[in-house]
Design a protein around this motif. Structure first.
Motif, PDB file in Angstrom:
ATOM      1  N   GLY A 174     -50.784 -14.931 -11.189  1.00 55.18           N
ATOM      2  CA  GLY A 174     -49.373 -15.125 -10.915  1.00 55.18           C
ATOM      3  C   GLY A 174     -48.801 -14.013 -10.064  1.00 55.18           C
ATOM      4  O   GLY A 174     -49.374 -12.917  -9.952  1.00 55.18           O
ATOM      5  N   ARG A 175     -47.631 -14.283  -9.471  1.00 57.11           N
ATOM      6  CA  ARG A 175     -46.962 -13.310  -8.600  1.00 57.11           C
ATOM      7  C   ARG A 175     -45.465 -13.512  -8.699  1.00 57.11           C
ATOM      8  O   ARG A 175     -44.969 -14.652  -8.626  1.00 57.11           O
ATOM      9  N   GLY A 176     -44.725 -12.435  -8.883  1.00 54.05           N
ATOM     10  CA  GLY A 176     -43.285 -12.518  -8.949  1.00 54.05           C
ATOM     11  C   GLY A 176     -42.662 -12.849  -7.602  1.00 54.05           C
ATOM     12  O   GLY A 176     -43.150 -12.419  -6.553  1.00 54.05           O
ATOM     13  N   ILE A 177     -41.564 -13.607  -7.630  1.00 53.59           N
ATOM     14  CA  ILE A 177     -40.808 -13.919  -6.415  1.00 53.59           C
ATOM     15  C   ILE A 177     -39.350 -13.462  -6.553  1.00 53.59           C
ATOM     16  O   ILE A 177     -38.549 -13.671  -5.649  1.00 53.59           O
ATOM     17  N   GLU A 178     -39.027 -12.830  -7.669  1.00 54.84           N
ATOM     18  CA  GLU A 178     -37.698 -12.259  -7.910  1.00 54.84           C
ATOM     19  C   GLU A 178     -37.890 -10.949  -8.665  1.00 54.84           C
ATOM     20  O   GLU A 178     -38.512 -10.919  -9.713  1.00 54.84           O
ATOM     21  N   THR A 189     -40.890  -6.405 -12.250  1.00 57.67           N
ATOM     22  CA  THR A 189     -41.302  -7.329 -13.304  1.00 57.67           C
ATOM     23  C   THR A 189     -42.704  -7.903 -13.164  1.00 57.67           C
ATOM     24  O   THR A 189     -43.366  -8.188 -14.161  1.00 57.67           O
ATOM     25  N   ASN A 190     -43.185  -8.125 -11.923  1.00 64.23           N
ATOM     26  CA  ASN A 190     -44.477  -8.807 -11.788  1.00 64.23           C
ATOM     27  C   ASN A 190     -44.981  -8.737 -10.345  1.00 64.23           C
ATOM     28  O   ASN A 190     -44.803  -9.667  -9.572  1.00 64.23           O
ATOM     29  N   ARG A 191     -45.612  -7.611 -10.001  1.00 68.58           N
ATOM     30  CA  ARG A 191     -46.280  -7.560  -8.701  1.00 68.58           C
ATOM     31  C   ARG A 191     -47.454  -8.532  -8.684  1.00 68.58           C
ATOM     32  O   ARG A 191     -47.682  -9.224  -7.711  1.00 68.58           O
ATOM     33  N   TYR A 192     -48.193  -8.540  -9.783  1.00 68.84           N
ATOM     34  CA  TYR A 192     -49.226  -9.555 -10.002  1.00 68.84           C
ATOM     35  C   TYR A 192     -49.534  -9.603 -11.491  1.00 68.84           C
ATOM     36  O   TYR A 192     -49.297  -8.633 -12.223  1.00 68.84           O
ATOM     37  N   SER A 193     -50.011 -10.732 -11.938  1.00 66.94           N
ATOM     38  CA  SER A 193     -50.359 -10.902 -13.348  1.00 66.94           C
ATOM     39  C   SER A 193     -51.581 -11.801 -13.456  1.00 66.94           C
ATOM     40  O   SER A 193     -51.898 -12.555 -12.526  1.00 66.94           O
ATOM     41  N   TRP A 194     -52.274 -11.706 -14.595  1.00 63.39           N
ATOM     42  CA  TRP A 194     -53.487 -12.494 -14.786  1.00 63.39           C
ATOM     43  C   TRP A 194     -53.649 -12.888 -16.250  1.00 63.39           C
ATOM     44  O   TRP A 194     -53.049 -12.307 -17.153  1.00 63.39           O
TER      45      TRP A 194
END
Length: 233
Positions: A211-215, A220-225
């Motif tokens: 996943g990747r944050g867009i807000e 909050t979320n540069r990248y997630s797994w």
């Protein structure tokens, strides 16, 4: 880092959950690892997620995680995270109502740590909805709010997932997810992600998600797994 280490309200491999409970009398057990990176560092969990079909349309869940957190420019921390206890009840069905609808309250116990978990109890109260098509497409969405023992409404969340059964063994999907600002001061976040499930056989399955944050992504979320091995029996 406390905000990073808060429990993920997830329906493997997606952040959002679907309303389908574990079949009655059967087990679904996930050995999982997940994490999120922001400008503050990286935090996540590793553990076991137990699910049992206690009755038709009723799933009981217990998640036993350990947490990790590494602050940017600092050392790593390991410790307890938030044990989760939950019950999913599907009260409407597609064959009679046109949609599957379920209520899935989740209780998060205090972690004993403000670094690798939230050191207060909280309760998530969500509703989940799903629609399946014979073509292999499926869509589910839902949302709810988290209420803390020391705060009132901590934050709310909502998400939507679209999946496709690409082959008999492989399912792929995409997700759009949103979470409001929380009582810790973490800003609102929105993210997109892609997930997949591959069935090695009827008892062993591999799941993954990126996943990747867009807000407010830096916060909050540069990248997630998320990755897991699922055992069903």
């Amino acid at each position: 880092m406390v905000a990073l280490a808060e429990p993920a309200h997830a329906g493997p491999p997606f952040i959002s959950d679907d309303p389908e409970p574990t079949p009655s009398g059967q087990f679904e057990i996930y050995a999982f690892n997940n994490g999120t990176n922001t400008r503050h560092g990286t935090a996540g969990e590793t553990g076991i997620d137990f699910n049992y079909g206690a009755a038709p349309d009723l799933q009981l869940t217990a998640t036993l995680p350990g947490g990790f957190a590494q602050r940017t420019g600092g050392g790593a921390s390991f410790g307890p995270s938030n044990v989760e206890l939950a019950a999913k009840y599907r009260f409407l069905h597609q064959d009679t109502f046109g949609l599957d609808v379920a209520f899935f309250p989740r209780l998060f116990l205090p972690s004993g740590s403000n670094i690798t978990g939230d050191n207060s109890a909280s309760l998530l109260l969500p509703v989940r909805v799903e629609k399946d098509w014979k073509s292999g497409w499926s869509a589910f969405r839902g949302g709810g709010c988290v209420f803390s023992a020391i705060r009132r409404a901590d934050f709310c969340l909502t998400g939507a997932v679209l999946t496709y059964q690409l082959t008999p063994e492989l399912q792929i999907g995409a997700e759009l997810f949103h979470r409001t600002a929380d009582a810790h001061g973490t800003p609102a976040s929105s993210s997109v992600g892609a997930g997949w499930r591959y069935d090695l056989n009827k008892n062993v399955h591999l799941l993954g998600y990126l996943g990747r944050g867009i807000e407010n992504a830096d916060e909050t979320n540069r990248y997630s797994w998320y990755t897991s091995v699922l055992f069903t029996f």
